[in-house]
Scaffold this motif. Structure first.
Motif, PDB file in Angstrom:
ATOM      1  N   GLY A  39       1.676   7.993  -0.427  1.00 26.48           N
ATOM      2  CA  GLY A  39       0.591   7.062  -0.110  1.00 26.48           C
ATOM      3  C   GLY A  39      -0.168   6.623  -1.345  1.00 26.48           C
ATOM      4  N   ALA A  40      -1.518   6.654  -1.249  1.00 24.82           N
ATOM      5  CA  ALA A  40      -2.368   6.151  -2.333  1.00 24.82           C
ATOM      6  C   ALA A  40      -2.175   6.926  -3.627  1.00 24.82           C
ATOM      7  N   SER A  41      -1.830   8.203  -3.550  1.00 25.81           N
ATOM      8  CA  SER A  41      -1.661   8.999  -4.771  1.00 25.81           C
ATOM      9  C   SER A  41      -0.495   8.518  -5.617  1.00 25.81           C
ATOM     10  N   ALA A 223      -8.728  -0.758   1.940  1.00 22.70           N
ATOM     11  CA  ALA A 223      -8.698  -1.774   0.893  1.00 22.70           C
ATOM     12  C   ALA A 223      -7.426  -1.613   0.077  1.00 22.70           C
ATOM     13  N   LYS A 224      -6.587  -2.636   0.122  1.00 23.30           N
ATOM     14  CA  LYS A 224      -5.345  -2.602  -0.658  1.00 23.30           C
ATOM     15  C   LYS A 224      -5.617  -3.016  -2.097  1.00 23.30           C
ATOM     16  N   THR A 262      -6.974  -3.825 -10.718  1.00 20.42           N
ATOM     17  CA  THR A 262      -6.340  -3.890  -9.427  1.00 20.42           C
ATOM     18  C   THR A 262      -7.125  -4.855  -8.565  1.00 20.42           C
ATOM     19  N   THR A 263      -6.530  -5.296  -7.481  1.00 24.12           N
ATOM     20  CA  THR A 263      -7.212  -6.150  -6.523  1.00 24.12           C
ATOM     21  C   THR A 263      -7.885  -5.296  -5.455  1.00 24.12           C
ATOM     22  N   SER A 264      -8.587  -5.938  -4.542  1.00 21.57           N
ATOM     23  CA  SER A 264      -9.169  -5.241  -3.392  1.00 21.57           C
ATOM     24  C   SER A 264      -9.133  -6.193  -2.202  1.00 21.57           C
ATOM     25  N   VAL A 265      -8.190  -5.922  -1.292  1.00 21.94           N
ATOM     26  CA  VAL A 265      -7.980  -6.787  -0.139  1.00 21.94           C
ATOM     27  C   VAL A 265      -8.018  -5.940   1.124  1.00 21.94           C
ATOM     28  N   ARG A 266      -8.855  -6.300   2.079  1.00 25.31           N
ATOM     29  CA  ARG A 266      -8.949  -5.552   3.333  1.00 25.31           C
ATOM     30  C   ARG A 266      -7.644  -5.698   4.122  1.00 25.31           C
ATOM     31  N   ALA A 302       5.705  -4.630  -9.586  1.00 22.87           N
ATOM     32  CA  ALA A 302       4.354  -4.625  -9.021  1.00 22.87           C
ATOM     33  C   ALA A 302       4.358  -3.638  -7.859  1.00 22.87           C
ATOM     34  N   TYR A 303       3.224  -3.058  -7.573  1.00 20.39           N
ATOM     35  CA  TYR A 303       3.138  -2.130  -6.449  1.00 20.39           C
ATOM     36  C   TYR A 303       1.726  -2.146  -5.893  1.00 20.39           C
ATOM     37  N   ALA A 304       1.548  -1.526  -4.741  1.00 19.95           N
ATOM     38  CA  ALA A 304       0.241  -1.539  -4.084  1.00 19.95           C
ATOM     39  C   ALA A 304      -0.042  -0.191  -3.457  1.00 19.95           C
ATOM     40  N   GLY A 305      -1.316   0.161  -3.415  1.00 17.04           N
ATOM     41  CA  GLY A 305      -1.785   1.357  -2.726  1.00 17.04           C
ATOM     42  C   GLY A 305      -2.973   0.994  -1.865  1.00 17.04           C
TER      43      GLY A 305
END
Length: 514
Positions: A39-41, A223-224, A262-266, A302-305
């Motif tokens: 996950g986020a880690s 928040a992604k 990083t971005t922050s998208v709900r 590219a990747y996302a958490g």
């Protein structure tokens, strides 16, 4: 299956709790439906915060980062590159925020040192020449995969049991107690029940879902954050934009690459998280204002958490939300043997684990102190290939045995390393290529698995670990995860690389993908 404490979720916090329990002599088991840091880690910068990023918005979290960062540097130095960091402002940035930065740092107990624009450019030649202010801080780069793998290895060395590919189906509950966790092995389909005295929910963004299975309620939003990986390393130190947190304002060096975000998208759907082209463009546009080379360099992935944010209203700003953690004992939900811990940051994972383990031990009447703040985390052999650039090609040519050929040329991972990783799995486990990639640098270089995927599959067939179409399925799974991170950055050289990979796997192996 029975154990004293069952920990659910093998991210940084879950593996930290696992180690903390094991060091206190508590019988414990850790389960994860995929593998370590799924996950986020596994979807963050790899930044060990000095705390400076949060001095204006969350001074308490800033101080926690300072204290915990110092502790982690002492007990896990082999997981850290102590780079130091810079906060830099460019023309047009808010001068009031710039002037207040050292004041806020002092209030939060976070060290910083003002450096001249000229000195900043000497320290980091790729910085924008229009730098108008800079401060040196104690940021560092940390390898989250090596850290979590080391925590698991040390817990297992002290009697802990780790079971990967174990998906939670639900809980059996009798009044105020959970009597069992119903699980299924996602590889074999076998269902079973794990009975424990205490159950710890350390599933990060999935914490509310797991709590609901237990009959408990947690309000969370998500928040992604999307990030990019450069082909080569552009900076020696962590570089932060000296402004309120925003898109593309951190560049973290790690091994041979740099990570921008990083971005922050709900978001609402936790099972379908991927970087978007719009987020990639925003990161690059903003990042290039700090480091102009980011506008023209090659990106390999590219990747996302997902950041789990607890009890936020719909109108709240995710950027301004506290990065502190939340620990729930769930007494208000009528439960006395279920605990949830979520939120926080990678930098504060050890503190989160300590506080959670304290509550567990209090409930099961174990009077043993936390040892993780003072006991060095050993450097285990089975995790050494998670570290970037352990060998150069020249070193490999000089040292390798005649039968020890390279399986991954981009990251210099030889057959002997893959064998060591495969040998670390139990006799009843069937590792896949993705498991090798998690525990090494396989697939993380410029070709993104184009060559090493097939080579490792062939080697695993030679070792009788695959039979029939199992290797093809494993290659498909491995390449799909690499492809997910390549789609948003397909231009120039990386587009050509993707076409080569397509020709190899679709044209030569007929490995069609969904």
């Amino acid at each position: 299956m029975q154990t004293q404490v069952l920990v659910i979720g093998a991210g940084a916090t879950g593996t930290g709790i696992f180690r903390d329990l094991a060091l206190r002599g508590v019988e414990c088991m850790l389960i994860e439906q995929r593998d370590v840091n799924a996950g986020a880690s596994g979807g963050n910068h790899g930044l060990l915060h000095s705390g400076a990023r949060y001095v204006a918005t969350d001074p308490h979290s800033a101080n926690e980062c300072k204290v915990e960062g110092d502790i982690i540097k002492e007990f896990a130095p082999h997981c850290i590159e102590n780079t130091g960091g810079l906060f830099v402002a460019v023309k047009g940035d808010d001068e009031e925020y710039i002037n207040q930065f050292p004041v806020n740092c002092e209030k939060a107990g976070v060290p910083c040192r003002e450096v001249s624009p000229e000195e900043a450019l000497e320290l980091e030649p790729n910085l924008n020449p229009d730098v108008i202010a800079a401060y040196e801080v104690e940021d560092a780069s940390i390898d989250p995969f090596k850290l979590s793998l080391e925590n698991v290895a040390d817990a297992e060395a002290h009697g802990g049991v780790y079971k990967r590919y174990m998906q939670l189906l639900g809980f059996n509950r009798d009044g105020g107690k959970i009597t069992g966790a119903r699980v299924v092995n996602t590889r074999t389909g076998k269902e079973s029940v794990i009975e424990a005295e205490q159950y710890v929910n350390a599933t990060g963004a999935w914490a509310a879902n797991v709590a609901e299975m237990a009959g408990a309620d947690i309000r969370m939003t998500y928040a992604k954050g999307s990030l990019l990986v450069t082909l080569s390393r552009l900076n020696h130190r962590v570089i932060n934009r000296l402004r309120p947190p925003g898109d593309g304002d951190i560049l973290v060096p790690g091994g041979t690459v740099s990570v921008l975000g990083t971005t922050s998208v709900r978001v609402e759907d936790l099972d379908n998280v991927a970087p978007s082209i719009d987020e990639i463009n925003r990161n690059i546009d903003q990042g290039a204002q700090m480091v102009p080379a980011l506008d023209t360099c090659r990106y390999v992935r590219a990747y996302a958490g997902v950041r789990p944010l607890v009890q936020l209203g719909e109108s709240s700003s995710d950027r301004a939300a506290s990065r502190g953690y939340a620990l729930f004992g769930h007494e208000e939900d009528g439960l006395d043997n279920f605990i949830t811990i979520t939120g926080g940051k990678l930098t504060t994972y050890r503190l989160m684990a300590e506080r959670c383990t304290d509550l567990v031990c209090n409930r099961i009447k174990v009077d043993a102190p936390c040892l993780t703040a003072g006991k060095v985390l050993p450097d285990y052999v089975q995790t050494e290939w998670a570290e970037p650039s352990i060998l150069t090609k020249r070193e490999w040519m000089r040292r390798h045995k005649s039968d020890d050929y390279l399986l991954c040329e981009c990251e210099i991972v030889p057959k002997s390393a893959v064998d060591a990783i495969l040998d670390s799995f139990g006799p009843d486990e069937k590792p896949r290529i993705q498991a090798v990639g998690l525990r090494s640098r396989v697939g993380k270089g410029s070709c993104q698995g184009a060559f090493c995927g097939a080579r490792i599959a062939a080697h695993m067939y030679d070792r009788d670990l695959f039979e029939g179409d199992a290797g093809l399925d494993s290659m498909r799974d491995f390449l799909s995860k690499r492809w997910k991170g390549q789609r948003p950055i397909l231009w120039d050289a990386q587009f050509n690389q993707a076409e080569l990979k397509e020709a190899l796997y679709f044209g030569l192996l007929n490995l069609e993908m969904d």
